[in-house]
Design an enzyme around this catalytic site. Structure first.
Site, PDB file in Angstrom:
ATOM      1  N   ASP A   1       0.850  -1.190   0.000  1.00  0.00           N
ATOM      2  CA  ASP A   1       0.000   0.000   0.000  1.00  0.00           C
ATOM      3  C   ASP A   1       0.894   1.252   0.000  1.00  0.00           C
ATOM      4  O   ASP A   1       1.831   1.339  -0.792  1.00  0.00           O
ATOM      5  CB  ASP A   1      -0.958  -0.053   1.197  1.00  0.00           C
ATOM      6  CG  ASP A   1      -2.112   0.933   1.087  1.00  0.00           C
ATOM      7  OD1 ASP A   1      -3.101   0.601   0.428  1.00  0.00           O
ATOM      8  OD2 ASP A   1      -1.996   2.042   1.642  1.00  0.00           O
TER       9      ASP A   1
ATOM     10  N   TYR B   1      -3.659  11.306   1.192  1.00  0.00           N
ATOM     11  CA  TYR B   1      -4.097  11.102  -0.196  1.00  0.00           C
ATOM     12  C   TYR B   1      -4.105  12.414  -0.957  1.00  0.00           C
ATOM     13  O   TYR B   1      -3.653  12.483  -2.108  1.00  0.00           O
ATOM     14  CB  TYR B   1      -5.482  10.451  -0.214  1.00  0.00           C
ATOM     15  CG  TYR B   1      -5.446   8.989   0.128  1.00  0.00           C
ATOM     16  CD1 TYR B   1      -5.509   8.025  -0.869  1.00  0.00           C
ATOM     17  CD2 TYR B   1      -5.323   8.566   1.444  1.00  0.00           C
ATOM     18  CE1 TYR B   1      -5.463   6.669  -0.560  1.00  0.00           C
ATOM     19  CE2 TYR B   1      -5.266   7.218   1.767  1.00  0.00           C
ATOM     20  CZ  TYR B   1      -5.338   6.274   0.752  1.00  0.00           C
ATOM     21  OH  TYR B   1      -5.266   4.941   1.064  1.00  0.00           O
TER      22      TYR B   1
ATOM     23  N   HIS C   1      -4.856  -7.865   0.310  1.00  0.00           N
ATOM     24  CA  HIS C   1      -4.158  -6.599   0.485  1.00  0.00           C
ATOM     25  C   HIS C   1      -3.363  -6.516   1.781  1.00  0.00           C
ATOM     26  O   HIS C   1      -2.286  -5.932   1.819  1.00  0.00           O
ATOM     27  CB  HIS C   1      -5.186  -5.471   0.442  1.00  0.00           C
ATOM     28  CG  HIS C   1      -4.582  -4.109   0.426  1.00  0.00           C
ATOM     29  ND1 HIS C   1      -3.879  -3.610  -0.650  1.00  0.00           N
ATOM     30  CD2 HIS C   1      -4.569  -3.115   1.358  1.00  0.00           C
ATOM     31  CE1 HIS C   1      -3.480  -2.385  -0.387  1.00  0.00           C
ATOM     32  NE2 HIS C   1      -3.872  -2.067   0.825  1.00  0.00           N
TER      33      HIS C   1
END
Length: 466
Positions: free
Chosen positions: A233, A383, A440
């Protein structure tokens, strides 16, 4: 014209087109972009620069009784839930009936004080870098008397919506001798700025590039001028940035969830959808990328959060920071569908199945770190910083990473690219492993698989270097 000859001519024409495109790709890739220039000593803390403090301080997770009572009070409030649509399962997101069960477990069975003691098993520390208090957890290497065991430093980096909690099950597999491995690791596991106990930036602009510089300074402060990297990630992106910008400091980089986002891989993606399997994308790699409509549909379904967090992070942050139930709904849903792509079809998203690979209390540990530190807003701001025009313009994707590299592809991760795509970014791929299971959150779901793959990679690099 005979049918066989027509087919041959079509393939020949396609080969010419591919050859021309590959030549252009190679020509463009050889013109490397300049390395981004970073301020070597920025100040991300509030206000003006203060006097430097290079000390490394002991830190213990110790949530106050007042904060714990506040959480219990909020979890005890009547739930304002909307009944799910019939047979909807997780197709509309977090199923409200499942959320009710999770909150009940959190309120009545989950014991933070016991979990807190477990989280303090490994020592924690704080140090100030570029105006921010940076938290890290440390796992000390233990050779246990084994001979010919080499101790190596490792920087282990988490992602979102994870924290350092992701790594508790894999830590002993890295810090103690393992079968068929001649190495153990001194593990440094930092919290990304704005995540958990690491202070969030007071100023705009702290992206993965700036984080890479902070983490390099951290490792050097601890006495490690050269070390290995592992991450998924955001951890994958930060690690890639470090290996690209500071190759002299990186012994090797190992990633789960990885992407090469440049002209070459993107053209190959399109060509592979048009041409027969085996020409651009091998037969065995077809399921990673195609059919495009299915893959893009899945990606669109799973990344709505990304658009929100990259554009209006403070809005969603305010909502999530107000209610632990809201925070749990938002994060738990990601653990459901990112662990297995078909979990959204399950009644409880797979979360409450006895065979779900992550214990519910471990996910709640992770959520509690966000809650008690109030860091959900600063975490989702990351982000916005990484998708800002400034961050996008750095063009680091087009600069090769030349350090020894390894990729571990877990089948239910959000994105996996074939080796010949990744090779446009990583010029020294030592290993590329297709795992049979896992998604993930590999370090939490399949710690043995991830640790074994990492050990094999490092042993190969160390043998090659010698």
């Amino acid at each position: 014209m005979p049918l066989r000859l027509m087919s041959w001519m079509k393939l020949f024409s396609a080969a010419i087109v591919i050859a021309a495109l590959l030549y252009k790709i190679r020509e463009k890739s050889m013109a490397e972009s300049p390395m981004p220039e970073l301020d070597p000593d920025p100040w991300w803390g509030p206000g003006e620069r203060e006097k430097g403090d290079d000390s490394v301080r002991n830190f213990k997770i110790a949530i106050s009784n007042q904060d714990l009572d506040d959480l219990k009070a909020r979890l005890s409030l009547p739930l304002r839930l909307t009944p799910p649509l019939e047979n909807a399962n997780f197709t509309y997101g977090m199923n409200q009936n499942t959320l009710k069960e999770i909150v009940q477990h959190w309120r009545l069975k989950y014991d933070w004080r016991k979990r807190e003691a477990l989280l303090n098993y490994y020592p924690h520390f704080m140090t100030k870098i570029e105006g921010l208090d940076i938290h890290f957890m440390r796992g000390s290497a233990q050779t246990k008397g084994a001979k010919n065991i080499k101790v190596l430093p490792l920087l282990l980096i988490h992602g979102w919506p994870g924290t350092f909690v992701e790594f508790y099950d894999i830590m002993p597999l890295l810090t103690t001798p393992q079968e068929d491995s001649n190495v153990v690791f001194e593990v440094i596991c930092p919290s990304i700025p704005g995540y958990g106990f690491s202070q969030g930036s007071a100023k705009q602009g702290l992206s993965h590039l700036e984080t890479a510089q902070i983490f390099l300074k951290l490792m050097k402060r601890l006495g490690y001028d050269q070390f290995y990297l592992q991450g998924g990630d955001w951890g994958s992106i930060i690690a890639t940035s470090m290996a690209t910008m500071y190759p002299e400091n990186i012994l090797g980089i190992h990633l789960n969830m990885f992407v090469a986002n440049s002209l070459g891989p993107n053209l190959k993606l399109i060509l592979g959808a048009i041409l027969p399997a085996g020409i651009v994308v091998s037969h065995e790699d077809q399921e990673k990328l195609y059919p495009l409509t299915e893959k893009f549909g899945m990606f669109a379904r799973e990344t709505g959060y990304l658009h929100i967090q990259a554009t209006k992070p403070d809005t969603i942050g305010a909502a999530l920071n107000q209610s632990p139930v809201s925070l749990a709904a938002y994060i738990m849903e990601k653990f459901s569908s990112w662990t297995h792509r078909d979990n959204y079809k399950e009644v409880n998203g797979g979360l409450l199945h006895k065979h779900f690979p992550i214990d519910i209390d471990k996910i709640l540990d992770n959520i509690c770190i966000y809650w008690f530190t109030g860091s959900i807003t600063t975490s989702v701001r990351y982000y916005a910083e990484n998708f800002s025009p400034k961050a996008v313009a750095n063009n680091l994707d087009s600069i090769p990473c030349r350090v020894p590299s390894a990729m571990s592809a877990f089948p239910h991760d959000l994105l996996n690219q074939p080796k010949n795509f990744i090779a446009h970014k990583f010029y020294d791929i030592v290993s590329y492993s297709d795992q049979l299971v896992g998604g993930h959150f590999a370090a939490m779901e399949r710690p043995k698989l991830l640790a074994r793959d990492f050990h094999q990679f490092v042993n190969t690099v160390e043998t090659r270097e010698n």
